[in-house]
Design an enzyme around this catalytic site. Structure first.
Site, PDB file in Angstrom:
ATOM      1  N   GLY A 136       1.025  -1.427  -0.273  1.00  0.00           N
ATOM      2  CA  GLY A 136      -0.187  -0.114   0.137  1.00  0.00           C
ATOM      3  C   GLY A 136       1.296   1.034   0.177  1.00  0.00           C
ATOM      4  O   GLY A 136       0.391   2.515   0.389  1.00  0.00           O
ATOM      5  N   LEU A 137       2.224   1.325  -0.478  1.00  0.00           N
ATOM      6  CA  LEU A 137       2.796   2.087  -0.281  1.00  0.00           C
ATOM      7  C   LEU A 137       3.331   2.730  -1.685  1.00  0.00           C
ATOM      8  O   LEU A 137       4.343   3.138  -2.167  1.00  0.00           O
ATOM      9  CB  LEU A 137       4.212   2.018   0.569  1.00  0.00           C
ATOM     10  CG  LEU A 137       4.088   1.611   1.896  1.00  0.00           C
ATOM     11  CD1 LEU A 137       5.382   1.191   3.170  1.00  0.00           C
ATOM     12  CD2 LEU A 137       3.549   3.197   2.564  1.00  0.00           C
ATOM     13  N   ASP A 184      -1.658   7.742  -6.252  1.00  0.00           N
ATOM     14  CA  ASP A 184       0.050   7.762  -6.568  1.00  0.00           C
ATOM     15  C   ASP A 184       0.839   8.880  -7.418  1.00  0.00           C
ATOM     16  O   ASP A 184       1.679   8.761  -6.283  1.00  0.00           O
ATOM     17  CB  ASP A 184      -0.461   6.375  -6.205  1.00  0.00           C
ATOM     18  CG  ASP A 184      -0.657   4.920  -5.613  1.00  0.00           C
ATOM     19  OD1 ASP A 184      -1.863   6.132  -4.541  1.00  0.00           O
ATOM     20  OD2 ASP A 184      -1.175   4.196  -6.316  1.00  0.00           O
TER      21      ASP A 184
HETATM   22  P1  ADP Z   1       1.840  -0.667  -4.162  1.00  0.00           P
HETATM   23  O1  ADP Z   1       1.163  -1.094  -3.969  1.00  0.00           O
HETATM   24  O2  ADP Z   1       3.334  -1.549  -3.957  1.00  0.00           O
HETATM   25  O3  ADP Z   1       2.051  -0.348  -5.200  1.00  0.00           O
HETATM   26  P2  ADP Z   1       1.068  -2.589  -7.126  1.00  0.00           P
HETATM   27  O4  ADP Z   1       0.668  -4.419  -6.956  1.00  0.00           O
HETATM   28  O5  ADP Z   1       0.469  -1.597  -7.186  1.00  0.00           O
HETATM   29  O6  ADP Z   1       1.191  -2.319  -5.371  1.00  0.00           O
HETATM   30  O7  ADP Z   1       2.010  -2.615  -7.346  1.00  0.00           O
HETATM   31  C1  ADP Z   1       3.516  -3.870  -7.219  1.00  0.00           C
HETATM   32  C2  ADP Z   1       3.786  -3.912  -8.856  1.00  0.00           C
HETATM   33  O8  ADP Z   1       4.848  -2.926  -9.485  1.00  0.00           O
HETATM   34  C3  ADP Z   1       4.921  -5.533  -8.701  1.00  0.00           C
HETATM   35  O9  ADP Z   1       3.873  -6.351  -8.475  1.00  0.00           O
HETATM   36  C4  ADP Z   1       5.985  -5.532  -9.385  1.00  0.00           C
HETATM   37  O10 ADP Z   1       5.517  -5.454 -11.435  1.00  0.00           O
HETATM   38  C5  ADP Z   1       6.093  -3.460  -9.824  1.00  0.00           C
HETATM   39  N1  ADP Z   1       7.346  -3.018  -8.978  1.00  0.00           N
HETATM   40  C6  ADP Z   1       7.319  -2.210  -8.401  1.00  0.00           C
HETATM   41  N2  ADP Z   1       8.727  -2.000  -8.029  1.00  0.00           N
HETATM   42  C7  ADP Z   1       9.295  -3.158  -8.524  1.00  0.00           C
HETATM   43  C8  ADP Z   1      11.257  -2.641  -8.577  1.00  0.00           C
HETATM   44  N3  ADP Z   1      10.991  -2.560  -7.946  1.00  0.00           N
HETATM   45  N4  ADP Z   1      11.168  -3.882  -9.749  1.00  0.00           N
HETATM   46  C9  ADP Z   1      10.285  -4.650 -10.716  1.00  0.00           C
HETATM   47  N5  ADP Z   1       9.206  -4.393 -10.442  1.00  0.00           N
HETATM   48  C10 ADP Z   1       8.380  -3.597  -9.900  1.00  0.00           C
HETATM   49 MG    MG Z   2       0.524   0.585  -6.621  1.00  0.00          MG
END
Ligand code: ADP
Ligand code: MG
Length: 395
Positions: A136-137, A184
């Site tokens: 959620g960040l 976001d």
């Molecule tokens: P969040 O709440 O963290 O935004 P989301 O489901 O919206 O959760 O996004 C998470 C997705 O973003 C991961 O499953 C991945 O596909 C991508 N992601 C986030 N950080 C990275 C990273 N450092 N490297 C590659 N993909 C990333």
């Molecule tokens: Mg997200």
């Protein structure tokens, strides 16, 4: 690769590094599930960020690798960007180039906002991040916004940050396929140290609001329950549909057009569940406005009751909390927090607690103990500080 070796740009790509960019994750102080209802949100960019190291290529290829998936290199051509062919997490990177080159009718009435990328050169992009994923960040906005500012800088694009926020949202909606709002990306691009971003999701007007946490010796604790949420497939989609149904039944374009004086009419017209969904959005919008006013008039020590009320509304009316989040919130509240609430889309993820700095350890210990006693997985608890939005790193 041994487990002690972290992957780096140099270990993967052989182009020359032309710069590094960083974009933060965010926590939403208040205003949950209001963004796609054209309402108000009050997120802050945090001192957890995605950093990308970028090399310039002499062709039209985009390549991306991440410490998140060591050793794997994804590739896409600037001449054939197509969401249908983007693989896994690389959609968060390449989707930005795709979205930049699209016309964005959703965010502008102008016809010629499509960015011309015919002269753009290829990039090698190495992604590293200390934003926990799925907590959620918004690790997703952190990656999107770091890429968006890097592309804008390197390709010399004449674009504003609000425009880049829209590009990030468009990419997440259409290239990644997650139906999220614009909060976001706005926080990640517009955030400021010790400040929050008060965003009107209808007009997209954004105002930086002084939080004053540091001078008041307050800290924001994030309690990551490590319960995973599933945005695209989970209850998020259902909640969105309920809001649309409620707005249609009440004869408005979006729930933003209603306020607390409409609650009685809403209750008489809607089924109980839809009414409670609508009530959450209407009262949450009001709580965001009240939080901004309270911060200005009385300072951050006075916003606790608004945070607490937001949690109750999400738990009982919007029904997006889980027992782990409820326990994190109630334990923080009873051991010294000024206020606490779940944050993010729900169904898991993190809670936040605004705590006096000298209560931080007491609250942390109490939450850990409560989780252990309940037999829940150990949460990850850390303080976050409001940080500057996306920027190029020196050197
Ligand atoms: P969040 O709440 O963290 O935004 P989301 O489901 O919206 O959760 O996004 C998470 C997705 O973003 C991961 O499953 C991945 O596909 C991508 N992601 C986030 N950080 C990275 C990273 N450092 N490297 C590659 N993909 C990333
Ligand atoms: Mg997200």
């Amino acid at each position: 690769m041994s487990t002690t070796d972290s992957p780096t740009f140099d270990g993967i790509f052989d182009t020359e590094v032309v710069g590094r960019w960083q974009a933060p994750g965010r926590v939403n102080l208040i205003g949950e599930h209001t963004d796609y209802n054209d309402g108000f949100v009050l997120p802050l960019a945090i001192d957890r960020a995605t950093t990308i190291t970028v090399g310039r290529r002499n062709d039209r290829l985009l390549r991306a690798s991440s410490s998140f998936e060591p050793g794997v290199v994804h590739e896409a051509s600037l001449d054939a960007l197509d969401p249908a062919t983007l693989d896994g997490w690389s959609a968060y990177v390449f989707g930005i180039a795709w979205a930049l080159a699209k016309k964005l009718p959703e965010v502008t009435t102008s016809d010629d906002v499509a960015i011309d990328l015919s002269e753009a050169f290829g990039l090698d992009i190495f992604v590293d991040s200390d934003v926990p994923v799925g907590a959620g960040l918004s690790s997703s906005a952190a990656i999107e916004c770091s890429v968006a500012v890097a592309m804008a800088d390197l390709w010399n694009l004449d674009v504003t940050r609000p425009f880049l926020a829209s590009v990030g949202q468009y990419s997440e909606n259409h290239a990644v396929g997650a139906p999220t709002g614009i909060m976001d990306q706005s926080a990640s691009l517009l955030g400021r140290a010790d400040s929050a971003v008060f965003l009107d999701c209808r007009s997209l007007d954004a105002e930086v609001i002084d939080l004053g946490f540091a001078p008041a010796s307050l800290e924001l604790l994030v309690i990551d329950t490590r319960v995973e949420h599933a945005h695209a497939t989970g209850g998020y989609v259902e909640r969105r549909a309920s809001c649309e149904k409620g707005a249609a039944a009440l004869g408005v374009t979006s729930l933003r057009d209603l306020d607390v004086s409409d609650l009685e009419r809403a209750e008489s017209l809607l089924d109980d569940e839809t009414y409670r969904r609508v009530r959450h959005v209407i009262t949450e919008n009001q709580r965001v406005l009240d939080t901004v006013r309270t911060l200005r008039e009385s300072g951050p020590g006075a916003i606790g009751a608004l945070l607490d009320a937001s949690h109750v509304s999400m738990r009982d009316d919007f029904e997006i909390s889980v027992p782990e989040l409820d326990l994190a919130v109630s334990t923080a509240q009873s051991t010294g927090a000024v206020g606490a609430r779940m944050t993010g889309g729900g169904f898991g993820g993190a809670a936040i607690a605004l705590v006096p700095s000298d209560s931080r350890e007491t609250v942390t210990a109490a939450v850990l103990e409560a989780f252990a006693a309940a037999g829940y997985r150990e949460p990850t608890i850390f303080a976050v500080h409001a940080a500057d939005g996306a920027h190029r790193l020196e050197g």
